[in-house]
Motif scaffolding. Structure first.
Motif, PDB file in Angstrom:
ATOM      1  N   HIS A  98       0.843  -1.198   0.000  1.00  0.00           N
ATOM      2  CA  HIS A  98       0.000   0.000   0.000  1.00  0.00           C
ATOM      3  C   HIS A  98       0.879   1.250   0.000  1.00  0.00           C
ATOM      4  O   HIS A  98       0.696   2.162  -0.793  1.00  0.00           O
ATOM      5  CB  HIS A  98      -0.896  -0.030   1.241  1.00  0.00           C
ATOM      6  CG  HIS A  98      -1.749   1.176   1.425  1.00  0.00           C
ATOM      7  ND1 HIS A  98      -3.122   1.112   1.508  1.00  0.00           N
ATOM      8  CD2 HIS A  98      -1.444   2.485   1.563  1.00  0.00           C
ATOM      9  CE1 HIS A  98      -3.618   2.324   1.687  1.00  0.00           C
ATOM     10  NE2 HIS A  98      -2.610   3.173   1.730  1.00  0.00           N
ATOM     11  N   HIS A  99       1.818   1.295   0.927  1.00  0.00           N
ATOM     12  CA  HIS A  99       2.787   2.391   0.945  1.00  0.00           C
ATOM     13  C   HIS A  99       4.092   1.904   1.548  1.00  0.00           C
ATOM     14  O   HIS A  99       4.139   0.879   2.233  1.00  0.00           O
ATOM     15  CB  HIS A  99       2.262   3.624   1.702  1.00  0.00           C
ATOM     16  CG  HIS A  99       2.269   3.480   3.199  1.00  0.00           C
ATOM     17  ND1 HIS A  99       1.148   3.661   3.977  1.00  0.00           N
ATOM     18  CD2 HIS A  99       3.261   3.174   4.092  1.00  0.00           C
ATOM     19  CE1 HIS A  99       1.448   3.478   5.253  1.00  0.00           C
ATOM     20  NE2 HIS A  99       2.729   3.182   5.345  1.00  0.00           N
ATOM     21  N   SER A 100       5.139   2.665   1.294  1.00  0.00           N
ATOM     22  CA  SER A 100       6.440   2.391   1.893  1.00  0.00           C
ATOM     23  C   SER A 100       7.107   3.741   2.148  1.00  0.00           C
ATOM     24  O   SER A 100       7.423   4.470   1.204  1.00  0.00           O
ATOM     25  CB  SER A 100       7.297   1.529   0.961  1.00  0.00           C
ATOM     26  OG  SER A 100       8.434   1.039   1.634  1.00  0.00           O
ATOM     27  N   TRP A 114       6.424   6.487  -0.629  1.00  0.00           N
ATOM     28  CA  TRP A 114       5.950   5.840  -1.860  1.00  0.00           C
ATOM     29  C   TRP A 114       4.583   5.240  -1.596  1.00  0.00           C
ATOM     30  O   TRP A 114       4.322   4.680  -0.523  1.00  0.00           O
ATOM     31  CB  TRP A 114       6.907   4.726  -2.295  1.00  0.00           C
ATOM     32  CG  TRP A 114       6.463   4.023  -3.560  1.00  0.00           C
ATOM     33  CD1 TRP A 114       6.773   4.364  -4.839  1.00  0.00           C
ATOM     34  CD2 TRP A 114       5.615   2.861  -3.653  1.00  0.00           C
ATOM     35  NE1 TRP A 114       6.174   3.496  -5.730  1.00  0.00           N
ATOM     36  CE2 TRP A 114       5.447   2.560  -5.020  1.00  0.00           C
ATOM     37  CE3 TRP A 114       4.971   2.060  -2.710  1.00  0.00           C
ATOM     38  CZ2 TRP A 114       4.678   1.494  -5.466  1.00  0.00           C
ATOM     39  CZ3 TRP A 114       4.196   0.993  -3.159  1.00  0.00           C
ATOM     40  CH2 TRP A 114       4.063   0.721  -4.523  1.00  0.00           C
ATOM     41  N   ALA A 115       3.694   5.354  -2.567  1.00  0.00           N
ATOM     42  CA  ALA A 115       2.402   4.679  -2.524  1.00  0.00           C
ATOM     43  C   ALA A 115       2.134   4.111  -3.910  1.00  0.00           C
ATOM     44  O   ALA A 115       2.815   4.449  -4.883  1.00  0.00           O
ATOM     45  CB  ALA A 115       1.295   5.640  -2.095  1.00  0.00           C
ATOM     46  N   TRP A 151      12.015   2.125   8.075  1.00  0.00           N
ATOM     47  CA  TRP A 151      10.959   1.853   7.106  1.00  0.00           C
ATOM     48  C   TRP A 151       9.589   1.733   7.771  1.00  0.00           C
ATOM     49  O   TRP A 151       9.474   1.262   8.897  1.00  0.00           O
ATOM     50  CB  TRP A 151      11.243   0.551   6.360  1.00  0.00           C
ATOM     51  CG  TRP A 151      12.412   0.610   5.439  1.00  0.00           C
ATOM     52  CD1 TRP A 151      13.699   0.234   5.719  1.00  0.00           C
ATOM     53  CD2 TRP A 151      12.414   1.075   4.091  1.00  0.00           C
ATOM     54  NE1 TRP A 151      14.500   0.435   4.625  1.00  0.00           N
ATOM     55  CE2 TRP A 151      13.737   0.948   3.607  1.00  0.00           C
ATOM     56  CE3 TRP A 151      11.435   1.583   3.244  1.00  0.00           C
ATOM     57  CZ2 TRP A 151      14.097   1.314   2.313  1.00  0.00           C
ATOM     58  CZ3 TRP A 151      11.787   1.945   1.953  1.00  0.00           C
ATOM     59  CH2 TRP A 151      13.103   1.809   1.498  1.00  0.00           C
ATOM     60  N   ASP A 152       8.582   2.144   7.045  1.00  0.00           N
ATOM     61  CA  ASP A 152       7.188   1.878   7.419  1.00  0.00           C
ATOM     62  C   ASP A 152       6.505   1.355   6.162  1.00  0.00           C
ATOM     63  O   ASP A 152       6.053   2.124   5.321  1.00  0.00           O
ATOM     64  CB  ASP A 152       6.506   3.145   7.926  1.00  0.00           C
ATOM     65  CG  ASP A 152       5.048   2.906   8.291  1.00  0.00           C
ATOM     66  OD1 ASP A 152       4.687   1.741   8.523  1.00  0.00           O
ATOM     67  OD2 ASP A 152       4.269   3.879   8.332  1.00  0.00           O
ATOM     68  N   GLN A 153       6.463   0.030   6.033  1.00  0.00           N
ATOM     69  CA  GLN A 153       5.893  -0.605   4.846  1.00  0.00           C
ATOM     70  C   GLN A 153       4.551  -1.233   5.207  1.00  0.00           C
ATOM     71  O   GLN A 153       4.468  -2.102   6.064  1.00  0.00           O
ATOM     72  CB  GLN A 153       6.839  -1.675   4.303  1.00  0.00           C
ATOM     73  CG  GLN A 153       6.296  -2.400   3.074  1.00  0.00           C
ATOM     74  CD  GLN A 153       7.226  -3.494   2.606  1.00  0.00           C
ATOM     75  OE1 GLN A 153       8.117  -3.275   1.810  1.00  0.00           O
ATOM     76  NE2 GLN A 153       7.020  -4.701   3.130  1.00  0.00           N
ATOM     77  N   HIS A 154       3.510  -0.766   4.550  1.00  0.00           N
ATOM     78  CA  HIS A 154       2.146  -1.247   4.799  1.00  0.00           C
ATOM     79  C   HIS A 154       1.744  -2.191   3.668  1.00  0.00           C
ATOM     80  O   HIS A 154       1.769  -1.815   2.494  1.00  0.00           O
ATOM     81  CB  HIS A 154       1.192  -0.043   4.864  1.00  0.00           C
ATOM     82  CG  HIS A 154      -0.253  -0.412   4.936  1.00  0.00           C
ATOM     83  ND1 HIS A 154      -1.265   0.495   4.674  1.00  0.00           N
ATOM     84  CD2 HIS A 154      -0.877  -1.581   5.241  1.00  0.00           C
ATOM     85  CE1 HIS A 154      -2.431  -0.095   4.811  1.00  0.00           C
ATOM     86  NE2 HIS A 154      -2.227  -1.364   5.146  1.00  0.00           N
ATOM     87  N   THR A 155       1.370  -3.415   4.025  1.00  0.00           N
ATOM     88  CA  THR A 155       0.921  -4.390   3.029  1.00  0.00           C
ATOM     89  C   THR A 155      -0.473  -4.892   3.376  1.00  0.00           C
ATOM     90  O   THR A 155      -0.887  -4.892   4.538  1.00  0.00           O
ATOM     91  CB  THR A 155       1.882  -5.591   2.936  1.00  0.00           C
ATOM     92  OG1 THR A 155       1.992  -6.213   4.222  1.00  0.00           O
ATOM     93  CG2 THR A 155       3.257  -5.148   2.480  1.00  0.00           C
ATOM     94  N   ASP A 206      -5.845   3.331   9.384  1.00  0.00           N
ATOM     95  CA  ASP A 206      -4.648   3.056   8.584  1.00  0.00           C
ATOM     96  C   ASP A 206      -4.802   1.864   7.647  1.00  0.00           C
ATOM     97  O   ASP A 206      -4.025   1.722   6.699  1.00  0.00           O
ATOM     98  CB  ASP A 206      -3.453   2.805   9.507  1.00  0.00           C
ATOM     99  CG  ASP A 206      -3.031   4.059  10.255  1.00  0.00           C
ATOM    100  OD1 ASP A 206      -3.228   5.159   9.711  1.00  0.00           O
ATOM    101  OD2 ASP A 206      -2.509   3.932  11.378  1.00  0.00           O
ATOM    102  N   ARG A 207      -5.769   0.975   7.913  1.00  0.00           N
ATOM    103  CA  ARG A 207      -5.951  -0.176   7.036  1.00  0.00           C
ATOM    104  C   ARG A 207      -6.417   0.291   5.653  1.00  0.00           C
ATOM    105  O   ARG A 207      -7.049   1.341   5.515  1.00  0.00           O
ATOM    106  CB  ARG A 207      -6.979  -1.140   7.616  1.00  0.00           C
ATOM    107  CG  ARG A 207      -6.650  -1.705   8.983  1.00  0.00           C
ATOM    108  CD  ARG A 207      -7.787  -2.585   9.473  1.00  0.00           C
ATOM    109  NE  ARG A 207      -9.057  -1.867   9.452  1.00  0.00           N
ATOM    110  CZ  ARG A 207     -10.246  -2.447   9.578  1.00  0.00           C
ATOM    111  NH1 ARG A 207     -10.337  -3.763   9.719  1.00  0.00           N
ATOM    112  NH2 ARG A 207     -11.354  -1.717   9.553  1.00  0.00           N
TER     113      ARG A 207
END
Length: 301
Positions: A41-43, A83-84, A108-112, A260-261
């Motif tokens: 989703h984003h990083s 990044w998104a 890092w904050d990587q959302h998957t 945030d989801r």
């Protein structure tokens, strides 16, 4: 990421392999493979500083409401890049950039999120430096200008549209370098407007057909980058579509709130900014006016 799973946030640390201070000209983050584009989703690449207080943004404020301090705190955390899905890169205009020092790290904050099939992927980053010896005169700061009043938050009933807005004060004379709207699956449109100290208003950017799969980063041309004085309020208006007419909507019968989801919703405009002294601001405004006058004169001849 398994085929079926709750959203996951992965927050490792990476060393930055430099032995001397280096200025960054451009940054690109992307998934490590094509399949990764489905789940990431984003990083966000935050910076863990090494005694560099000037890297902390202090040029914005979201108001007296204590809840708004959340946005202030986020915008004070130094970011190398966000990044998104669908974004390309951040390119800083000549003579500007971000400074990296030896010993600093990327946090890092990587959302998957799950997409119905198992996918294994991560994020990678490319950093383009200025040649050694070239030192920009201005730092670029990445700001998330909110499109939500946290006192009211976000309430999107089933099968309906909703509009939210947020306000951020610029405490410094500012050049805005780019505009990247960020929503989740119910995002529809976003407008960024500058409310100047004299009360006049200028629409800076507007996207009316937001696509979750293409969070495009619009980089202004040098002569088009908005220049506004200190005391300007950045007003972000956001429209959300929770109807079946939104092809990205997973369930129009579901109430949607802030979160945030990926299935939750939010709204903000990512923009890199530069701050100017009063003399620099006056000089740039005068230069812009001179160029405009000359262009008008040339057209009339």
């Amino acid at each position: 990421m398994p085929a079926q799973h709750q959203d996951v946030w992965y927050r490792p640390m990476s060393d930055i392999p430099i032995t001397e201070p280096r200025w960054v000209r451009m940054v690109e983050i992307r998934p490590t493979n094509e399949q990764g584009r489905k789940i990431i989703h984003h990083s966000v690449a935050y910076l863990v500083l090494n005694n560099d207080p000037e890297a902390v943004n202090t040029g914005t404020a979201t108001g007296p409401n204590p809840l708004d301090n959340v946005d202030d705190l986020v915008n004070r955390r130094p970011m190398l890049m966000e990044w998104a899905i669908g974004k390309g890169y951040d390119l800083f205009r000549p003579g500007t950039g971000k400074l990296l020092l030896p010993g600093e790290k990327i946090s890092w904050d990587q959302h998957t999120h799950a997409v119905g099939e198992e996918v294994v992927a991560g994020s990678e980053i490319g950093i383009w430096f200025y040649p050694k010896g070239q030192e920009p005169t201005k730092r670029s700061y990445l700001i998330g200008f909110t499109g939500i009043d946290r006192a009211k938050m976000l309430d999107i009933p089933p099968n309906s549209m909703a509009m939210t807005e947020g306000f951020t004060v610029l405490k410094e004379n500012t050049v805005i370098e780019n505009f990247q709207p960020h929503f989740h699956l119910r995002g529809k449109a976003m407008q960024v407007e500058a409310i100047l100290p004299d009360g006049s208003r200028q629409v800076l950017s507007y996207v009316d057909k937001f696509n979750f799969n293409w969070m495009t980063n619009y980089i202004y041309a040098d002569d088009a980058a908005p220049v506004v004085p200190k005391g300007t309020v950045i007003h972000v208006s956001a429209w959300h579509d929770n109807t079946k007419g939104n092809k990205d909507n997973p369930d129009p019968d579901q109430w949607v709130g802030y979160g945030d989801r990926t299935v939750d919703e939010m709204a903000h405009a990512w923009m890199n900014v530069l701050y100017l002294t009063d003399d620099e601001y006056k000089a740039l405004v005068a230069e812009r006016k001179s160029k405009t006058a000359k262009a008008t004169q040339d057209q009339q001849q």
